[in-house]
Design a protein around this motif. Structure first.
Motif, PDB file in Angstrom:
ATOM      1  N   THR A  60       0.824  -1.210   0.000  1.00 45.75           N
ATOM      2  CA  THR A  60       0.000   0.000   0.000  1.00 45.75           C
ATOM      3  C   THR A  60       0.858   1.261   0.000  1.00 45.75           C
ATOM      4  OG1 THR A  60      -0.076   0.168   2.420  1.00 45.75           O
ATOM      5  CG2 THR A  60      -1.738  -1.229   1.371  1.00 45.75           C
ATOM      6  N   ALA A  61       0.249   2.353  -0.420  1.00 45.40           N
ATOM      7  CA  ALA A  61       0.932   3.643  -0.322  1.00 45.40           C
ATOM      8  C   ALA A  61       1.058   3.941   1.166  1.00 45.40           C
ATOM      9  CB  ALA A  61       0.091   4.707  -1.008  1.00 45.40           C
ATOM     10  N   GLY A  62       2.109   4.618   1.566  1.00 41.76           N
ATOM     11  CA  GLY A  62       2.310   4.903   2.990  1.00 41.76           C
ATOM     12  C   GLY A  62       1.128   5.637   3.603  1.00 41.76           C
ATOM     13  N   GLN A  63       0.766   5.211   4.806  1.00 39.94           N
ATOM     14  CA  GLN A  63      -0.335   5.878   5.496  1.00 39.94           C
ATOM     15  C   GLN A  63       0.227   6.867   6.504  1.00 39.94           C
ATOM     16  OE1 GLN A  63      -0.423   2.298   5.396  1.00 39.94           O
ATOM     17  NE2 GLN A  63      -1.834   2.320   3.692  1.00 39.94           N
ATOM     18  N   ASP A  64      -0.589   7.866   6.836  1.00 35.70           N
ATOM     19  CA  ASP A  64      -0.242   8.711   7.973  1.00 35.70           C
ATOM     20  C   ASP A  64      -1.485   8.826   8.832  1.00 35.70           C
ATOM     21  OD1 ASP A  64      -1.940  10.723   6.964  1.00 35.70           O
ATOM     22  OD2 ASP A  64      -0.292  11.543   5.775  1.00 35.70           O
ATOM     23  N   GLU A  65      -1.421   9.649   9.864  1.00 40.93           N
ATOM     24  CA  GLU A  65      -2.548   9.685  10.795  1.00 40.93           C
ATOM     25  C   GLU A  65      -3.820  10.242  10.155  1.00 40.93           C
ATOM     26  OE1 GLU A  65       0.475  12.725  12.323  1.00 40.93           O
ATOM     27  OE2 GLU A  65       0.270  11.371  10.623  1.00 40.93           O
ATOM     28  N   TYR A  66      -3.664  10.908   9.003  1.00 41.71           N
ATOM     29  CA  TYR A  66      -4.829  11.521   8.372  1.00 41.71           C
ATOM     30  C   TYR A  66      -5.396  10.683   7.247  1.00 41.71           C
ATOM     31  CZ  TYR A  66      -2.552  15.205  10.909  1.00 41.71           C
ATOM     32  OH  TYR A  66      -1.941  15.918  11.893  1.00 41.71           O
ATOM     33  N   SER A  67      -4.671   9.633   6.827  1.00 42.71           N
ATOM     34  CA  SER A  67      -5.225   8.881   5.703  1.00 42.71           C
ATOM     35  C   SER A  67      -6.481   8.172   6.157  1.00 42.71           C
ATOM     36  CB  SER A  67      -4.269   7.840   5.114  1.00 42.71           C
ATOM     37  OG  SER A  67      -3.051   7.809   5.733  1.00 42.71           O
TER      38      SER A  67
END
Length: 182
Positions: A60-67
């Motif tokens: 997956t594309a990298g996630q952050d706290e806002y994804s």
């Protein structure tokens, strides 16, 4: 007999090595510079405990706290590999957010998960101890491994472990019982 199809999603903050782990596992090579993944799917046939599996890896594309947690990651996915980098506190925080979102999305309490602390080759820069990683995994009742995609350390183990976790969740693995017949 055709191999069992198993779909596994690798999730984590950007630059923790999800693609490097996928490519190392599937192609046996370390790719250092890799485009931040849009999303990629790899496939490999593996044998675990005498059974063949066709593993589809969703990098997956990298996630952050806002994804927003994309719904497709909760459908048709059999198991998850949540990756953080041992030299990044941020990535360790993000896997915890991803985990919470994952449980919300799947609505399951026990999801087959392997928590992976990657980049053990950067031990001089380590900020997350193996102990912290293990403690987090234990709190999730998940498996835990530390790996180095670069040195191909324990990379295959991630996928063997997640396949075992999936089978266990499906009730296909006989737990070692403590019964003694005298």
């Amino acid at each position: 007999m055709p191999p069992k199809q198993r779909k596994i999603a690798l999730m984590g903050y950007r630059s923790v090595g999800k693609s490097s782990l996928s490519i190392q596992f599937v192609e046996g090579q370390f790719v250092d510079s890799y485009d931040p993944t849009i999303e990629n799917t790899f496939s490999k046939i593996v044998r675990v405990r005498g059974e063949e599996y066709e593993v589809g890896l969703v990098d997956t594309a990298g996630q952050d706290e806002y994804s927003i947690f994309p719904t497709q990651y909760s459908l048709d996915i059999h198991g998850y590999v949540l990756v953080y980098s041992i030299n990044s506190v941020k990535s360790f925080e993000i896997v915890q957010i991803i985990y919470d979102k994952l449980l919300d999305m799947t609505g399951k309490v026990n999801v087959p998960i392997v928590l992976v602390g990657n980049k053990t080759d950067l031990h001089m820069e380590r900020v997350i101890s193996a102990e912290e990683g293990r403690r987090l995994a234990d709190s999730w009742k998940a498996a835990f491994l530390e790996t180095s995609a670069k040195q191909n350390e324990a990379v295959g183990d991630i996928f063997t472990t997640v396949l075992n976790e999936i089978e266990r969740a499906n009730g296909n693995v006989q737990e070692k019982s403590a019964c003694v017949i005298s």
